[in-house]
Design a protein around this motif. Structure first.
Motif, PDB file in Angstrom:
ATOM      1  N   ARG A 100       0.815  -1.213   0.000  1.00  0.00           N
ATOM      2  CA  ARG A 100       0.000   0.000   0.000  1.00  0.00           C
ATOM      3  C   ARG A 100       0.848   1.262   0.000  1.00  0.00           C
ATOM      4  O   ARG A 100       0.370   2.332  -0.370  1.00  0.00           O
ATOM      5  N   LEU A 157     -11.490  -9.177  -9.035  1.00  0.00           N
ATOM      6  CA  LEU A 157     -12.553  -8.230  -8.692  1.00  0.00           C
ATOM      7  C   LEU A 157     -13.181  -8.682  -7.382  1.00  0.00           C
ATOM      8  O   LEU A 157     -13.254  -9.874  -7.111  1.00  0.00           O
ATOM      9  N   TYR A 158     -13.639  -7.713  -6.582  1.00  0.00           N
ATOM     10  CA  TYR A 158     -14.269  -8.069  -5.315  1.00  0.00           C
ATOM     11  C   TYR A 158     -15.685  -8.555  -5.620  1.00  0.00           C
ATOM     12  O   TYR A 158     -16.524  -7.764  -6.052  1.00  0.00           O
ATOM     13  N   PHE A 192     -12.869   1.409  -4.721  1.00  0.00           N
ATOM     14  CA  PHE A 192     -12.227   0.799  -3.547  1.00  0.00           C
ATOM     15  C   PHE A 192     -10.885   1.434  -3.172  1.00  0.00           C
ATOM     16  O   PHE A 192     -10.680   1.817  -2.011  1.00  0.00           O
ATOM     17  N   PRO A 193      -9.956   1.599  -4.124  1.00  0.00           N
ATOM     18  CA  PRO A 193      -8.678   2.235  -3.760  1.00  0.00           C
ATOM     19  C   PRO A 193      -8.847   3.691  -3.335  1.00  0.00           C
ATOM     20  O   PRO A 193      -8.044   4.204  -2.542  1.00  0.00           O
ATOM     21  N   LYS A 228     -11.453   4.843  -1.656  1.00  0.00           N
ATOM     22  CA  LYS A 228     -11.931   4.787  -0.269  1.00  0.00           C
ATOM     23  C   LYS A 228     -10.753   4.560   0.665  1.00  0.00           C
ATOM     24  O   LYS A 228     -10.681   5.137   1.749  1.00  0.00           O
ATOM     25  N   ALA A 229      -9.832   3.696   0.227  1.00  0.00           N
ATOM     26  CA  ALA A 229      -8.650   3.438   1.044  1.00  0.00           C
ATOM     27  C   ALA A 229      -7.851   4.723   1.239  1.00  0.00           C
ATOM     28  O   ALA A 229      -7.280   4.963   2.297  1.00  0.00           O
ATOM     29  N   ARG A 234     -10.027   0.135 -12.141  1.00  0.00           N
ATOM     30  CA  ARG A 234      -9.671   0.190 -10.728  1.00  0.00           C
ATOM     31  C   ARG A 234      -8.184   0.518 -10.564  1.00  0.00           C
ATOM     32  O   ARG A 234      -7.785   1.201  -9.622  1.00  0.00           O
ATOM     33  N   ARG A 247      -6.449   5.363  -9.248  1.00  0.00           N
ATOM     34  CA  ARG A 247      -5.627   5.850  -8.141  1.00  0.00           C
ATOM     35  C   ARG A 247      -4.383   6.566  -8.625  1.00  0.00           C
ATOM     36  O   ARG A 247      -3.527   6.930  -7.840  1.00  0.00           O
TER      37      ARG A 247
END
Lengths: 280, 343
Positions: free
Chosen positions: B74, B87-88, B99-100, B102-103, B147, B151
């Protein structure tokens, strides 16, 4: 639909119908018995499948008013909830570590843990009596809260390991790449994907806890600390007098909500197992 | 944008031979660098070490000149696309892409803007509310790319992202993926075992075998000037012919092997005994032997070269196209081809 298919279908339904009846019969018998008067139940001349005397609510009244049934039920509920919490908190990290971090030792260790489950409580209650006495929880529900995880944790760890093995680990690594720590990644990917597995653990813990008898009988004697399984059998079987209708009522009253609860979960299991893998 | 570098990076699993054996590799900024090799050669392990998913046994990884060896994934500001797309499954396409973000604790409004931007680039706006299982392979791949894109990473790491697509879809995906990388301009490391992908997409290719880099160069360099016999035979379909002569191996590509009658300039001749011919539509492959060694010739279908099976012809290779390798080490002999005396 042609005749051959129709034939195969009807055989299938006949077989399914037979087993459904087979499974439902004891439950039906139980419900039927609850409302019977003693004179009806014990007369061998009567047709046992019918109400020959008018049905009565007296047996339920006996259960609720003359025994501490509601206390038993509350104790059962408290013990079940606490055992489920302890089990889930212990088994999720245990199963995760064994499948993901322990390498080739994990499988063997998992089986080793499961073997503990196979030692019967009828042997284990003897040494555990000392433990319970030393910890000063004898004759309280805390004895059961303490002892029940000794069989729920091994069984559920093993159960959950099988489930974790089926999870594609890519998603956890992906979450780590996407900006989370390992714990954060587990929490956001492994746990949500494992919900059906964790629900299975909950269901099994509740079931194992509710039908446990030996430990409850050995460690608890006061009526107000008893769970249903041991409470009704000690309070409604007095010498050679069996209060059959009240016993049946006691079983039915817990069985119904539990059956409904399982049914709710059942849909989740099926939804969970068909969740669709990550594969392309 | 950043340069990726590995310094003497090594990975050993257990007591076996090193999976990655002291690789020094440096990308250029914004480059599309392909790691090419057979399965089990260590290319994915190398990629995972760059991504921080696998700790190296020794050596260092640098991203943008900074040593990141001990840092968790990370902290490396990288994006990775797995072979499975990873994929989730429990999240919608929108949440997968966000998702990234939100992280990184980006404000909601900004998340929405970025997801819309990435989804727009990759043409997946209509599926944002779907779950991954409701998408086709190609759509999933684009979600995984979106995805990775949102980021704004230093580096893209792609692990065989096209291998789950069918052959038809793969060709267009190759085109899309390369166009996309050119558009974004982010340094990309791409792992594959498919030489067509490597040749078609890479700015440079690192050919890897048994944990070491055999050759690093542009697709043209790798194909035309292979550094050793492994590279010479791993690339090209059919691969380079290798004919032993004393302690040497004489290498030449099937397309440079043609009848001596039509040859001009300096050339070397070989007797060519024809066994079998394959007609492949756009080209013909002719299988045969020179002496005891099996060789292949390739002609475009437009070339009028009549050959009959069972007969022996005199074939030739222009001297400039002969590659000379040391038979013992497999390494290329430096300098031009020596004048050969052929029996």
């Amino acid at each position: 639909m042609d005749a051959k298919k129709l034939g195969a279908r009807s055989v299938l339904y006949a077989a399914a119908g037979f087993f459904a009846l087979f499974a439902a019969l004891p439950f039906g018998w139980m419900i039927l018995t609850i409302f019977k008067q003693n004179t009806d139940l014990y007369n061998p001349q009567y047709n046992p499948f019918l109400y020959n005397d008018p049905p009565t609510l007296g047996n339920i009244r006996l259960l609720l008013e003359d025994t501490q049934y509601l206390t038993f039920a509350r104790n059962t509920l408290v013990v079940a909830i606490l055992v489920v919490v302890i089990t889930v908190v212990a088994t999720v990290p245990a199963a995760y570590s064994l499948t993901r971090l322990a390498g080739r030792w994990g499988e063997g260790l998992g089986i080793g843990i499961f073997l503990v489950y196979l030692i019967p409580p009828t042997l284990l209650f003897i040494p555990l009596t000392r433990v319970v006495a030393d910890l000063n929880v004898k004759n309280t529900i805390w004895a059961m809260v303490l002892v029940y995880p000794t069989f729920t944790i091994p069984f559920c760890t093993w159960l959950l390991m099988g489930f974790f093995k089926s999870i594609p680990w890519d998603i956890e690594e992906q979450a780590m790449i996407d900006g989370y720590s390992r714990l954060g990644a587990i929490w956001r990917t492994v746990i949500p994907v494992s919900v059906p597995g964790i629900l299975t653990v909950v269901v099994f813990s509740v079931a194992l806890t509710m039908h446990e008898f030996v430990y409850a009988l050995a460690f608890v004697t006061s009526s107000n600390q008893k769970t249903i399984s041991v409470g009704v059998t000690t309070e409604l079987i007095r010498g050679d007098v069996f209060y059959w209708q009240a016993l049946m009522a006691a079983a039915a009253l817990v069985a119904l909500p539990v059956a409904l609860l399982y049914n709710l979960f059942l849909d989740r299991f099926i939804a969970g197992f068909t969740l669709g893998a990550v594969k392309g | 944008m950043a340069v990726i570098e590995t310094r003497a990076i090594t990975k050993r699993f257990g007591d076996g031979p090193a999976a990655v054996d002291g690789i020094d590799l440096a990308s250029a900024d914004g480059e599309f660098l392909v790691l090419l090799g057979p399965s089990g050669c260590g290319k994915t392990t190398l990629l995972r070490m760059i991504g921080g998913l696998e700790p190296p046994t020794s050596g260092d990884v640098l991203i943008g000149g900074r040593v990141v060896t001990g840092l968790p994934p990370r902290a490396r500001k990288i994006a990775m696309v797995f072979q499975s797309y990873a994929l989730y499954p429990h999240m919608s396409v929108y949440n997968n892409i966000a998702f990234p973000l939100k992280a990184a604790k980006l404000p909601k409004a900004e998340q929405e803007k970025k997801v819309a931007w990435a989804a727009g680039i990759l043409g997946i706006d209509p599926y944002l509310q779907r779950k991954p299982r409701q998408l086709s392979g190609g759509q999933r791949q684009r979600v995984a790319l979106a995805r990775a894109l949102v980021r704004d990473p230093n580096v893209f790491l792609l692990d065989e992202p096209l291998s789950n697509l069918d052959a038809q879809r793969r060709a267009s995906a190759r085109d899309e993926l390369q166009g996309f990388q050119r558009q974004i301009g982010t340094t990309t490391i791409y792992v594959t075992h498919d030489q067509v992908e490597a040749m078609g997409m890479g700015d440079r290719i690192a050919v890897i075998n048994q944990g070491t880099i055999r050759q690093l160069g542009t697709p043209r360099e790798i194909y035309d000037e292979p550094a050793d016999t492994f590279v010479a035979t791993f690339l090209g379909s059919p691969p380079m012919n290798l004919v032993p002569r004393d302690d040497l191996l004489i290498g030449f590509r099937p397309e440079q092997f043609s009848p001596a009658a039509g040859a001009s300039g300096a050339f070397t001749t070989f007797p060519f005994h024809v066994h079998r011919e394959e007609y492949l539509g756009a080209e013909r492959l002719v299988y045969g032997e020179t002496g005891p060694t099996k060789v292949v010739a390739r002609f475009p279908i437009t070339a009028d070269v009549p050959v009959e099976t069972g007969r022996t012809y005199e074939f030739a290779v222009p001297d400039g196209d002969l590659k000379i390798f040391d038979a013992a080490s497999g390494l290329r002999r430096p300098g031009g081809a020596p004048k050969l005396v052929l029996r």
